[in-house]
Design an enzyme around this catalytic site. Sequence first.
Site, mmCIF file in Angstrom:
data_model
loop_
_atom_site.group_PDB
_atom_site.id
_atom_site.type_symbol
_atom_site.label_atom_id
_atom_site.label_comp_id
_atom_site.label_asym_id
_atom_site.label_seq_id
_atom_site.Cartn_x
_atom_site.Cartn_y
_atom_site.Cartn_z
ATOM 1 N N GLY A 153 38.492 -11.448 47.553
ATOM 2 C CA GLY A 153 39.437 -12.580 46.751
ATOM 3 C C GLY A 153 39.738 -11.836 45.349
ATOM 4 O O GLY A 153 39.933 -12.906 44.434
ATOM 5 N N GLN B 6 39.928 -12.255 38.388
ATOM 6 C CA GLN B 6 38.587 -11.832 38.047
ATOM 7 C C GLN B 6 38.284 -12.709 36.977
ATOM 8 O O GLN B 6 36.878 -13.192 37.212
ATOM 9 C CB GLN B 6 39.042 -10.965 38.197
ATOM 10 C CG GLN B 6 38.820 -10.398 39.425
ATOM 11 C CD GLN B 6 38.021 -9.918 40.132
ATOM 12 O OE1 GLN B 6 37.767 -11.024 40.990
ATOM 13 N NE2 GLN B 6 37.693 -8.967 40.448
ATOM 14 N N GLU C 230 33.555 -8.172 37.044
ATOM 15 C CA GLU C 230 31.931 -8.777 36.366
ATOM 16 C C GLU C 230 32.464 -8.830 34.992
ATOM 17 O O GLU C 230 31.217 -10.017 34.725
ATOM 18 C CB GLU C 230 30.714 -7.782 36.698
ATOM 19 C CG GLU C 230 30.777 -7.403 38.072
ATOM 20 C CD GLU C 230 30.229 -6.269 38.948
ATOM 21 O OE1 GLU C 230 29.383 -6.957 38.729
ATOM 22 O OE2 GLU C 230 30.460 -5.504 38.509
#
Length: 730
Positions: A463, A631, A697
């Site tokens: 993804g 993201q 992240e």
Amino acid sequence: MADSPLGRPVNRVDGRRKVTGTAAYAADQHPDRMVHGHLLVSDVGHGTIRSMDTAAARSAPGVLAVFTPFEPLALAAGAGQNWVPLQDTLVRYHGQVIGIVVADTFEQARDAAALVRTDYDETPPAASFAAGIPTATVPTGGWEPPVVDILADGVTSIDEALAASPVVVSGNYSQPSKHHNAMEPHATVADWRDGGLVVHGGTQAPAGHARSIAAALRLDPAQVRVLSPYVGGGFGNKATTWADAVVTAAAARAVGRPVKTVLTRPQTFTVTGHRSAVAQAIALGADHDGTLIALKHDAWSSLSGSGSVFESAPGTTSRMLYRTANLHVGQKVVTLDVPPSTFMRAPGEESGSFALECAMDELATALRMDPVALRLKNYATVLPGRNVPWSSKHLDECYRVGASRFGWARRRATPSAVAEGDWWVGMGMATAVYPANRFPTSVRVRLLADGTAAVSTASADLGTGMWTVLAQLGADRLGIAMDRVRPELGDSALPANFGAFGSASTAGVAPALRDAAAAAVRSLTEIAVSDERSVLHGADPAGVEYRAGALHAGGRSVTFGALLTATGHPAVEATASGGPGGPPAEYAFHSFGAHFCEVRVNRWTAELRLSRITTVVDAGTIVNPKTARNQIEGGMLFGVGQALFEGAQVEPNGRIANANLADYLIPVNADVPPMDVHFLDHPDTVFNPAGVRGVGEIGTVGVAAAIANAVFNATGRRVRDLPITVEKLL
Ligand code: MOS
């Protein structure tokens, strides 16, 4: 020449396949003669299995086989826990794999599994994190040294430095263990053919998955091929091979048929990994002008007795984020009889930033100083202790741009100073930080006679956008349109790739692809000057230039497709790995960011609503602002879950009481406020020639603190225990 798609918000090349349902995930595979596996898991928290009565299951309709520790499959070490499934009768935690039923249909396997009677000699598990804290130990594994003390000359301890500080704040922070809950549950289709094993399985690391399965089944790694073109989310939990995959592959070998096993949602909570529970104690000492004198940050993280991964909270945050004369970070682990703890999006930074960035807010309050000004006052320009600068750091710009976009100047320092009707309105901010990682990566670039190109690496797209980024990077380096570039990933047989984790994929792929493209062009040039059928035959190779998909020399030019066709070559290819070694040691490498958040808290009911979040990210060159924004938004969503919703409820017997998506709360659309994501886009060419770091992240890091700080600003209530639920605000 095709304009480079680099830096453009290109739509996902796999988007149409995803939304039309033609993207085939692991569980969508149905090889001929395939049968179905259903795992058996323990329903006690610790002990030994005395017996398993499988007679009824074996005679149930459609059942081919039942494997248990008493009727085992041959397996060796190699998967995500430090024991081998089905090789002994020990129950290490509630929900541990203790068998598999194989039947013609999924329903038959599931129903037969319910007929297995298991008797245990039960012993009480150590499942309580809180109870284990007093006997916590210093970990031996982990990426960060567990204890770091950097003290000014003449200072003998961090406590002495704190005692000498004019202003001190301190607090204890805590958060429960958490589960990834990818939409796609872990699934394996194991298909033995021609003496080899083909595994369809959603994984972040196809090559690593193949190696782990090969080790567990005592196979030559070359005998195992993992196919994982589409992955329905991973978040760190599909970077590791878990027991389900190896048991399924071994069962397929034993029954001589392809076997598919899809974990149930509750099984994903215990057969696969989760994020540690974390407790933290932090104390900050400062001068009256806000200059940090002492930073003391200790953490206790749960660690499964079955695993080796835990949240490294202070080591990933307080260790490097601010300039301070005296620094102590300490990490301990509480080893528990629980399912394997593992990596989960920003493992360490997620929890560490909650404590540190809330404590900085508490210090700003104590100093009557603006939280942004306090952070700028203690801005680190070199990595504490190592005294090396960052390759590229624009965190100050993140603060300033974020404050401006958000309207931070309108914030009132006094809690509950702003209300709209029945709602207190509060603003909070926090810093984001995540290391820039780069793992060994090989990429193959193949130029074909039909004028198209293929770029290939054994990575995964969970993804993240890697399908699209690979095509963009290829089009950029080859100077051709994106629709002439075929990206290839999700196959362990492709050129070596560590896998998609550590926010490192693009930083590894971009330089390797650059070198592979250059090498492929060199081979092309060699053909062009040496083959008599080439229009550039006889040209000096040094004078041949590659541009926009064609070779040019002396006023003549030929596209690579035409050249390969004319000279009878189907293709020319090269594989490269982006140069030897890692980035230079005289720098530190991190990405940075800042979050600004506004919340509303109802003054009568304490209902908490997020009203908006602005996030500014400094992550080097952004290859695709659309997939990168996705993201960051996904990371922010994780932070919202951390702040307001998520947490496993572990019962005294080790059972996870909320191991399903009805009771384990995660943010839904109605919980998510407008997200304003902005990238600074300063290339980090010290880190790699493409200037990219990573965005997987960092979006998570600091969000929970920004929300908790906004809640304090709205209500005057400092909640240090996550999630922030209504009852903690009443
Ligand atoms: Mo990420 S937790 O490095 O998959």
